[in-house]
Design an enzyme around this catalytic site. Structure first.
Site, PDB file in Angstrom:
ATOM      1  N   ASN A  82       2.197  -5.081  -3.266  1.00 25.52           N
ATOM      2  CA  ASN A  82       0.780  -5.381  -3.010  1.00 25.52           C
ATOM      3  C   ASN A  82       0.019  -4.092  -2.712  1.00 25.52           C
ATOM      4  OD1 ASN A  82      -1.194  -7.570  -2.457  1.00 25.52           O
ATOM      5  ND2 ASN A  82      -1.176  -6.789  -0.349  1.00 25.52           N
ATOM      6  N   HIS A 100     -10.462  -5.809  -2.504  1.00 28.75           N
ATOM      7  CA  HIS A 100     -11.559  -5.666  -1.534  1.00 28.75           C
ATOM      8  C   HIS A 100     -12.674  -4.882  -2.223  1.00 28.75           C
ATOM      9  CE1 HIS A 100      -9.076  -7.201   1.677  1.00 28.75           C
ATOM     10  NE2 HIS A 100      -8.141  -6.308   1.412  1.00 28.75           N
ATOM     11  N   GLU A 121       0.792  -1.245   0.000  1.00 32.27           N
ATOM     12  CA  GLU A 121       0.000   0.000   0.000  1.00 32.27           C
ATOM     13  C   GLU A 121       0.818   1.287   0.000  1.00 32.27           C
ATOM     14  OE1 GLU A 121      -2.764  -0.254   3.268  1.00 32.27           O
ATOM     15  OE2 GLU A 121      -3.841  -1.932   2.367  1.00 32.27           O
ATOM     16  N   ASP A 169     -12.252 -10.114  -1.239  1.00 34.56           N
ATOM     17  CA  ASP A 169     -13.569 -10.215  -0.611  1.00 34.56           C
ATOM     18  C   ASP A 169     -14.512  -9.273  -1.353  1.00 34.56           C
ATOM     19  OD1 ASP A 169     -12.685  -7.773   0.561  1.00 34.56           O
ATOM     20  OD2 ASP A 169     -12.452  -8.671   2.538  1.00 34.56           O
ATOM     21  N   GLU A 223      -6.200 -10.598  -1.566  1.00 30.07           N
ATOM     22  CA  GLU A 223      -7.031 -10.410  -0.365  1.00 30.07           C
ATOM     23  C   GLU A 223      -8.500 -10.306  -0.756  1.00 30.07           C
ATOM     24  OE1 GLU A 223      -5.579  -7.113   1.993  1.00 30.07           O
ATOM     25  OE2 GLU A 223      -3.493  -7.651   1.628  1.00 30.07           O
TER      26      GLU A 223
END
Ligand code: XIL
Length: 445
Positions: A204, A241, A162, A272, A270
Site C-alpha cells: 500500500n 489522498h 509506504e 479522500d 484511503e
C-alpha cells in the site's frame, strides 16, 4: 488507395442523456438490476466493495455508526491496527480498540481490511530505537503475531505501507526497516502468508496514482519482481489522498490497469479528495470510473465518513458533511457504481470497408470525466492492422494518448495506429466547455 467511410456518428451530450434515460427505463423493468441506494449495495452489483476507515472512539456516535452501518460493506481501522497500537511494549500485544472495530464490522456482515503490519511511521517507541537483526526479527514477530491473531477475519492486509521514496528516484524510502536490508518487504510478505494464508496480501502506498511518476514505476517494478520470483503478493493498494496540488491524474485507469496486468488485484484504499461541490464530485466520479473500468479493481475505501472525521478535515474531502448529510460527491459516486461498468455502452461505432477484403470496427466508449477534461477509449475489432481517425470538435484538444502511436492530420484530427499494446487505446480531451464525443472511423492499413 480509396477507402470510404460508410458512416461517421457523432453523439452529443444531449443524445447521451437520452440514451442514458432510455437505458434506465429498460433497467427498471428488470428487477435484477434496479439501482441500489447505498454505496456498498451499489458496489456489490459489480462484485466490488465500498469501504471506509473507522475510528474506535467514534463508534458511540450514533450519527456516525448509522451512516457506517447503512452505507459501507468494508471497514479499515484508521489507527487501531498500526504497530504502535497493537504492540505498545515489545512482546505485549493490545487488541482492544482494533477488536471493537472488527467485531462491530463483522456483526454487521461487513468485511475488514487490515492496516498495517509493517510501516516506518506510527511505530511504538521501543521499535523506533531498534536497528539491524533485532529490528528485523521484531518486525517479523509483529507481522506473525498480529496476522495470526486475526487469522480468518481479514479480507486483505496492508502488509507493508509506504516503503517507496517520493520524488524522482523511484527507489525505496530510507527508514529503520529499510536499513535492515532491501529484502525486508518480501520477508514481511512471507511471514504474513504463513500466519494467515486466507488473507489477500497488499502493498500500500501514496503518490503512486500517476503512471508516469518515478514512484509509481518503482512500486510497479517491485511487484513485477515479486510475481516473477514467487514472493506472495495478491494486491496493491492506492491510498489516493488527492488535493489541488496532487489532483487525480487523467491516466489513473492506466496505472490501475497496468498493475492489474501483473496478476494482482488493485484497491483504492484511503480515498479522500479535498474540495467541494461539483469540482470535487467530478473528481470522485473519475476515480470511481477508473476502478470500475479495471476488472481487478476490487473495491474502494474512503478515509473516513464525515468531513469532520477526516484527518484532513479542513479540506472537506469526504462524501458526507459534518452533519452526516450526503454531498454532491456522494451522489456522483453512487451514480457511477449503479452504472455497473463505469463506461457507457458503445455508441459511436464506425465501420469502414477495405477494398482488399475484410474491414474493421472502431467502438468509442466513455472514460473518466473531470471538470476540464475527459477520457475516451476506442476498441478496434476485425483486424490487428488498423488505422483509426479520431476527430474532435473545437475548442477540444487531445492532450494525451496511450496504447497507440498517434500522429496528427490537423489540430482536430488524430490518426492512431497500433503500437503493440493491443486493440484498445485511449486519449484525454481538454473539452473547453464542449462535451461532445469525438467521431471515430477505422480502416485497415
Ligand atoms: C492517518 C490517520 O488518518 C490519522 O488519524 C493519524 O493521525 C495518522 O495516520 N496514510 C496511511 C494512513 O496509510 O494510515 C494514514 O492515516 C494516512 C496516510
Amino acid at each position: 488507395m480509396t477507402l470510404t467511410a460508410k458512416s461517421v456518428a457523432r453523439v452529443s451530450l444531449v443524445s447521451t442523456l437520452v440514451l442514458a434515460a432510455a437505458g434506465a427505463a429498460l433497467l427498471s423493468a428488470s428487477p435484477a438490476s434496479g439501482a441500489a441506494s447505498t454505496l456498498g449495495a451499489a458496489a456489490q452489483q459489480s462484485g466490488r466493495y465500498f469501504g471506509t476507515a473507522v475510528a474506535a472512539n467514534k463508534l458511540s456516535d450514533s450519527t456516525y455508526t448509522g451512516i457506517l452501518n447503512r452505507e459501507f460493506d468494508m471497514v479499515t481501522a484508521e489507527n487501531e491496527m498500526k504497530m504502535d497500537a497493537t504492540e505498545p511494549n515489545q512482546g505485549q500485544f493490545s487488541y482492544g480498540n482494533a477488536d471493537r472495530i472488527v467485531n462491530q464490522a463483522r456483526n454487521q456482515g461487513k468485511r475488514v481490511r487490515g492496516h498495517a503490519l509493517a510501516w516506518h511511521s506510527q511505530q511504538p517507541g521501543w521499535m523506533q530505537n531498534m536497528s539491524g537483526t533485532a529490528l528485523r526479527n521484531a518486525m517479523l514477530n509483529h507481522v506473525t503475531q498480529v496476522a495470526s491473531y486475526y487469522r480468518g477475519k481479514i479480507y486483505a492486509w496492508d502488509v507493508v505501507n509506504e516503503a517507496f521514496a517520493d520524488g524522482s528516484s523511484g527507489g525505496r524510502r530510507d527508514s529503520n526497516l529499510q536499513r535492515t536490508g532491501n529484502d525486508w518487504i518480501e520477508a514481511a510478505f512471507r511471514a504474513a502468508r504463513a500466519a494467515d494464508p486466507g488473507a489477500k496480501l497488499c502493498y500500500n502506498d501514496y503518490n503512486t496514482d500517476n503512471w508516469s511518476h518515478a514512484k509509481t514505476q518503482g512500486v510497479y517494478r517491485m511487484v513485477q519482481d515479486f510475481k516473477s520470483r514467487g514472493v506472495p503478493i495478491d494486491c496493491v493498494g492506492f491510498q489516493a489522498h488527492f488535493n489541488s496540488g496532487n489532483p487525480v491524474p487523467s491516466n489513473y485507469h492506466t496505472t490501475l490497469q497496468n498493475f492489474a496486468a501483473l496478476g494482482v488485484d488493485v484497491q483504492i484504499t484511503e480515498l479522500d479528495i479535498e474540495g467541494s461541490g461539483s469540482t470535487q464530485a467530478q473528481q470522485y466520479q473519475g476515480v470511481t470510473q477508473a476502478c470500475l473500468a479495471v476488472a481487478r479493481c476490487t473495491g474502494i475505501t474512503v478515509w473516513g465518513i464525515r468531513d469532520t472525521d477526516s484527518w484532513r478535515a479542513s479540506g472537506t474531502p469526504l462524501l458526507f458533511d459534518g452533519n452526516g448529510n450526503k454531498k454532491a460527491a456522494y451522489t456522483s459516486v453512487l451514480n457511477v457504481l449503479n452504472n455497473g461498468t463505469g463506461t457507457t455502452p458503445p455508441t459511436t461505432t464506425t465501420t469502414t470497408s477495405n477494398p482488399g477484403g475484410g474491414g474493421c470496427t472502431a467502438t468509442y466508449s466513455e472514460g473518466e470525466k473531470w471538470n476540464d477534461r475527459f477520457n475516451g477509449l476506442v476498441t478496434v475489432s476485425g483486424t490487428d492492422n488498423w488505422i483509426v481517425t479520431v476527430t474532435v470538435s473545437s475548442p477540444q484538444r487531445i492532450i494525451a494518448t496511450w496504447n497507440t502511436s498517434a500522429s496528427w492530420e490537423s489540430a482536430n484530427v488524430m490518426t492512431a495506429r497500433p503500437n503493440g499494446s493491443g486493440n484498445t487505446f485511449g486519449f484525454t480531451i481538454m473539452h473547453g466547455g464542449n462535451w461532445n464525443w469525438p467521431s471515430v472511423s477505422c480502416r485497415v492499413a
